[in-house]
Design an enzyme around this catalytic site. Structure first.
Site, PDB file in Angstrom:
ATOM      1  N   LYS A  54      42.956  30.559  33.656  1.00  0.00           N
ATOM      2  CA  LYS A  54      42.438  31.926  33.759  1.00  0.00           C
ATOM      3  C   LYS A  54      43.181  32.773  32.737  1.00  0.00           C
ATOM      4  O   LYS A  54      44.301  32.427  32.326  1.00  0.00           O
ATOM      5  CB  LYS A  54      42.679  32.492  35.163  1.00  0.00           C
ATOM      6  N   LYS A 111      24.540  41.249  41.863  1.00  0.00           N
ATOM      7  CA  LYS A 111      23.744  40.197  41.238  1.00  0.00           C
ATOM      8  C   LYS A 111      23.612  38.976  42.139  1.00  0.00           C
ATOM      9  O   LYS A 111      22.516  38.439  42.327  1.00  0.00           O
ATOM     10  CB  LYS A 111      24.373  39.809  39.899  1.00  0.00           C
TER      11      LYS A 111
END
Length: 359
Positions: free
Chosen positions: A82, A185
């Protein structure tokens, strides 16, 4: 470089942590690589105005470790990584900053593939890709997979079906009421799948735009005032699809649902919440298992994106969830513990093969 706690011990078991800075563009970033046992590390880039560098470092360490487990349990030949960019994405983001960041990613020679996360979007990945080969989540016009929300929601739906089969004996939500917290979304796509499957959907969102979408697109969705109202409503499944920490010491005791299965990251406020859910007889499907459809999509991009192939792989979340729930029952542990054990087993067993020398 290693990361050490105050006693001089490796605090998180990370393979590599890289601090990146470019004064001219204002770039300050940290890339964390937790494990490359299964392959190059894959994980998104979070652009966020952290209070200080310590907070940014803590976040990247936690997130990169989580990606290792998510990629392992999803069956990907990818490790966990990450990155975080420390700054305000509205004020500080620029083409030059993103391209400088891309050059740091390139300097890792494929040990880390980046993608979108909080504060970064598909157009940003197109810019980063101008400086590095090791980026996914690009736009379709630039050879990428585009927005991963569709397959994230599909994976959540598949995991929810597996939880329904485990709980009620049928892999369908027909006749069940599902409460969705967050119609962003992922939540929008998930609502569509559930309605098509015959479920009743209740939902809430803080965004007036999201609520208006529900009223005009799916007036059959029962909208409630807030999350507190939703979790105390008569629902069979609770699907957190917004912020993390949705399951905590305040919400779990009043939760009416029998199953928790949603797309939000880091749903458990602390590790003890898994046991609290188990004690209440609530089946919790680990978030990183359910929402792996997104990472499956961006991982497919590395090979040259094919939507149907990626969707087929995301459909496999149904079988993976079933395995985890059966293991949890056999071993008498919460599903989150069972999922961690399966991920760790795969990292150890498959990762060990790298010890076999290949010329």
């Amino acid at each position: 470089m290693g990361v050490f706690d105050t006693d001089g011990n490796d605090a998180n078991g990370h393979e590599q942590v890289v601090f990146c800075q470019d004064r001219a563009t204002g770039l300050k970033a940290i890339i964390g690589i937790y494990s490359t046992a299964l392959g190059p590390a894959l994980g998104g880039t979070r652009f966020y105005p952290y209070e200080n560098e310590e907070a940014a470092l803590a976040d990247v360490l936690k997130l990169s470790r989580g990606m290792a487990y998510k990629n392992a349990i999803a069956g990907l030949d990818l490790g966990g990584g990450k990155a975080v960019i420390w700054g305000d994405p509205v004020r500080d983001k620029s083409e030059a900053l993103l391209r400088a960041y891309g050059r740091f990613v390139e300097s890792l020679n494929g040990r880390y593939y980046t993608a979108c996360d909080v504060g970064t979007y598909v157009p940003d990945m197109d810019v980063v890709a101008r400086e590095t080969r090791y980026v996914t989540g690009r736009s379709r016009q630039n050879g990428g997979a585009g927005d991963s929300s569709e397959l994230t929601a599909w994976g959540v739906f598949q995991g929810m079906r597996a939880a329904a089969e485990h709980t009620w004996g049928s892999p369908s939500l027909r006749g069940r009421t599902v409460g969705i917290a967050g119609l962003g979304k992922v939540g929008k796509f998930l609502a569509g799948h559930l309605l098509a499957d015959g479920a009743t959907v209740a939902a809430t969102d803080v965004s007036p735009v999201a609520l208006e979408w529900a009223r005009t697109t799916h007036p059959e969705i029962h909208l409630v005032a807030d999350t507190d109202t939703l979790i105390t409503s008569d629902i069979d499944v609770y699907a957190p699809c917004a912020l993390g920490g949705a399951l905590n010491d305040d919400t779990v005791p009043v939760l009416t649902a029998t199953v928790v299965a949603g797309g939000a990251n880091n749903q458990l406020a602390h590790p003890g919440i898994g046991k609290l859910l188990q004690d209440r007889g609530i089946l919790y499907v680990p978030d990183y298992v359910l929402n792996a459809g997104g990472v499956i999509q961006v991982a497919d991009e590395i090979q040259g994106f094919d939507f149907e192939r990626a969707k087929l792989r995301a459909t496999g979340i149904f079988a993976t969830t079933g395995r985890i729930l059966h293991l949890a029952g056999d071993e008498g542990v919460p599903p989150a513990v069972a999922a961690d054990r399966l991920a760790e087993r795969r990292m150890a067993e498959v990762g060990r093969l790298r010890a076999i020398y290949l010329n």
